[in-house]
Design an enzyme around this catalytic site. Structure first.
Site, PDB file in Angstrom:
ATOM      1  N   LYS A   1      10.986  -5.704   4.840  1.00 42.79           N
ATOM      2  CA  LYS A   1      10.686  -4.543   4.018  1.00 42.79           C
ATOM      3  C   LYS A   1      11.361  -3.324   4.656  1.00 42.79           C
ATOM      4  CE  LYS A   1       6.473  -4.114   2.497  1.00 42.79           C
ATOM      5  NZ  LYS A   1       4.988  -4.036   2.489  1.00 42.79           N
TER       6      LYS A   1
ATOM      7  N   ARG B   1      -3.437   5.193  10.530  1.00 39.68           N
ATOM      8  CA  ARG B   1      -4.391   5.692   9.538  1.00 39.68           C
ATOM      9  C   ARG B   1      -5.373   6.668  10.176  1.00 39.68           C
ATOM     10  NH1 ARG B   1      -4.668   3.248   4.579  1.00 39.68           N
ATOM     11  NH2 ARG B   1      -3.345   1.402   4.322  1.00 39.68           N
TER      12      ARG B   1
ATOM     13  N   ARG C   1       2.428 -12.221  -5.137  1.00 38.78           N
ATOM     14  CA  ARG C   1       2.395 -11.528  -3.846  1.00 38.78           C
ATOM     15  C   ARG C   1       0.967 -11.412  -3.340  1.00 38.78           C
ATOM     16  NH1 ARG C   1       1.871  -5.645  -3.069  1.00 38.78           N
ATOM     17  NH2 ARG C   1       2.378  -5.106  -0.913  1.00 38.78           N
TER      18      ARG C   1
ATOM     19  N   THR D   1       7.597  -0.665  -5.584  1.00 36.72           N
ATOM     20  CA  THR D   1       6.780   0.540  -5.444  1.00 36.72           C
ATOM     21  C   THR D   1       6.950   1.504  -6.618  1.00 36.72           C
ATOM     22  OG1 THR D   1       7.174   0.372  -3.042  1.00 36.72           O
ATOM     23  CG2 THR D   1       5.971   2.300  -3.851  1.00 36.72           C
TER      24      THR D   1
END
Length: 589
Positions: A333, A188, A147, A391
């Site tokens: 995802k 963010r 990945r 995760t």
């Protein structure tokens, strides 16, 4: 002498007929079976005459019933139009197929020569594993897909990793795939002069302006101007997936005033989520499009598309890839509130999915994540599409050489739910023990798979219990008869049953990879060896549960590779619409 035919006749469904042809000294065997239900026996001098007679009988019977007799090529292209299923049992005595105990390979020697883990491992490549020596060690430990996390690094560093993967595949006849994981529309916090320690009850402000920032206490910028429009009073803001949390108490034109609920240390550029909401940013940003073009240039195999909100994003990317003539599979995802609301339509549109539990547990209540994981995995299984559980699977192994018992259980649960692959993130990218992490994940997955095989009473994913696949082929419009199954699915189903009965692997020659994917859907107890001449197909199959893709140029090379993997007795599946060949054979390799 007719024993095999008698057994087949007992199992024939009503409406089906079994055609038998005796040759040589066995000419009289079919005559003995004329009294069996469903048997149409006849002695012919040769197999060629027998096949011609079979075709003539089939066409005659079709005309009598008022049905249009299709050619073999047409029948293969449209399996639902077939009026009969013709079973052909061929017994070919060969050396090595003797029933003597000494002629068959022992279980011990067979198991020691071949891989046994069916669940695949995706590993993120980072500073700890990006050199040639380190990557080779990681791949040797059992990694199936590498990945690339586009949230970190640049195109030059990621391009070197792709070159390492392709070189490793060439030198080891391996099938390590490459997955490019897009950054997506992340919200963010801005830069801080120094980290801020915040306690419960403290006031804090997120702002979209730089005016007077230096003179404001407990204030930080946000990289997203519409942040003030997306949040409302009472919303809960999560920092880095829940490491800190703040409640919104007031929203102005430029500021979002909050009260700290769970304190901690706020650092620069931290990820922000709003519980139960998704940011109104496009799923594919300008940076993502640049990364997608980079993936096309270097030849990645999968895109993991971040923060997918609906199926239109998948269609947009697929149209772009078709325009670029790039055969790269799309994995969505599932990590936002919007993706759960549109889950079924998204999974119908995509090639596969990833359960990204980090952001999913930030935008939705964390107690719902296990049930959502199971729902996503089962939906992908029903659709015949690969699914990855990701995760925090071995988070503690970033710093420690052994996992927590909860992490071990987490991997085992994902395997039992039927996932195709499990994923490592920081554990393999920058952790202290990347190789041990892969080994632990591999051992836990394989142990769980063996336990599922032994616990037949509770095994949920065998061929008898799997729902039909809907994505390979459909019946002709207007024909809904349950018996009108597409021929590839019929072969995959029964090949799985035969493999489980004989405790033997399945071997499949494939051009595009469809048949191995179908067989993987039914989760046979044994491995599926997919022989292909296309390196891209080989790498693409690396993500599917139970498939061992092998790159071969000739049939002889394929047989040699199978022997090297310890394959003795196996179930050979051949399906071709071009040559109208649909065969399942029990063969000694």
């Amino acid at each position: 002498a007719g024993e095999n035919a008698r057994s087949l006749a007992r199992l024939l469904p009503r409406g089906c007929r079994l055609f038998l042809f005796g040759t040589g000294r066995d000419k009289m065997a079919p005559q003995v079976l004329n009294g069996c239900r469903g048997v149409d026996a006849g002695a012919k001098s040769g197999a060629r005459q027998g096949r011609r007679a079979s075709a003539a009988k089939s066409q005659s019977r079709s005309r009598q019933q008022g049905l249009k007799a299709a050619s073999p090529r047409c029948q293969a292209a449209h399996p639902a139009r077939q009026s009969q299923v013709v079973a052909k049992a061929i017994a070919e005595p060969k050396a090595g197929l003797s029933s003597k105990k000494g002629d068959a390979p022992s279980d011990e020697s067979f198991e020691s020569k071949r891989l046994t883990r069916k669940t695949k491992i995706v590993a993120t490549i980072g500073p700890a594993t990006s050199t040639k020596e380190n990557f080779k060690t990681l791949a040797d430990c059992g990694v199936n897909v590498a990945r690339l996390n586009m949230s970190h690094g640049d195109h030059e560093s990621h391009g070197k990793v792709v070159d390492l993967v392709h070189e490793y595949n060439r030198t080891h006849n391996a099938a390590v795939g490459v997955m490019l994981d897009t950054k997506g529309p992340e919200v963010r916090s801005g830069d801080l002069v120094e980290p801020l320690d915040l306690a419960r009850g403290d006031a804090f402000t997120f702002t979209i302006t730089q005016k007077g920032l230096k003179n404001r206490k407990n204030t930080c910028t946000v990289n997203y101007d519409d942040f003030v429009n997306d949040v409302h009073v009472g919303d809960l803001l999560l920092v880095d997936g829940g490491m800190m949390s703040l409640e919104v108490v007031e929203v102005t034109k430029e500021d979002v005033h909050c009260k700290v609920v769970d304190g901690g240390t706020l650092k620069s550029r931290r990820h922000l989520n709003v519980r139960g909401k998704s940011a109104s940013l496009p799923s594919i940003t300008d940076k993502d499009w640049e990364d997608i073009d980079f993936g096309i240039r270097v030849g990645v195999d999968y895109y993991a598309l971040s923060f997918v909100k609906d199926e239109h994003v998948v269609h947009e990317l697929r149209a772009y890839l078709q325009k670029k003539n790039a055969d790269i599979k799309i994995l969505v995802k599932i990590e936002s509130a919007d993706s759960i609301r549109n889950l079924d339509r998204i999974l119908e549109a995509t090639d596969g999915a990833m359960v990204a539990r980090g952001d999913l547990g930030a935008e939705l209540p964390v107690e719902e994540v296990p049930m959502l994981q199971q729902r996503i995995v089962q939906t992908c299984r029903r659709l015949g599409k690969p699914v990855i559980v990701a995760t925090n699977m071995l988070e503690s192994m970033i710093d420690y050489p052994t996992p927590t018992r909860a992490e071990v259980s987490d991997i085992s649960i994902a395997v039992r739910e039927g996932t195709d692959a499990v994923m490592l993130s920081g554990e393999s990218a920058y952790g202290q023990f990347p190789y041990k992490s892969v080994q632990v994940m591999s051992t836990v997955a394989e142990t769980t798979e063996k336990a599922l095989e032994r616990a037949k009473g509770v095994r949920r994913f065998g061929s008898a219990n799997s729902e039909p696949i809907t994505w390979i082929a459909a019946t002709v419009a207007g024909e809904t008869n349950a018996q009108d199954k597409p021929m590839p699915e019929v072969l995959a189903y029964h090949a799985t049953t035969m493999s489980n009965t004989l405790a033997s692997p399945i071997v499949c020659r494939t051009r595009g990879g469809n048949m191995p994917r179908l067989i993987s859907h039914y989760r046979p107890n044994n491995l599926v060896y997919a022989l292909t001449k296309d390196p891209a197909v080989q790498r693409n199959l690396s993500l599917y549960n139970g498939i061992v893709p092998l790159l071969v140029k000739t049939d002889e090379e394929g047989t040699a590779l199978l022997k090297a993997h310890g394959v003795g007795l196996g179930v050979l599946v051949e399906c071709s619409t071009k040559s109208a060949t649909n065969v399942i054979q029990i063969k000694n390799f």
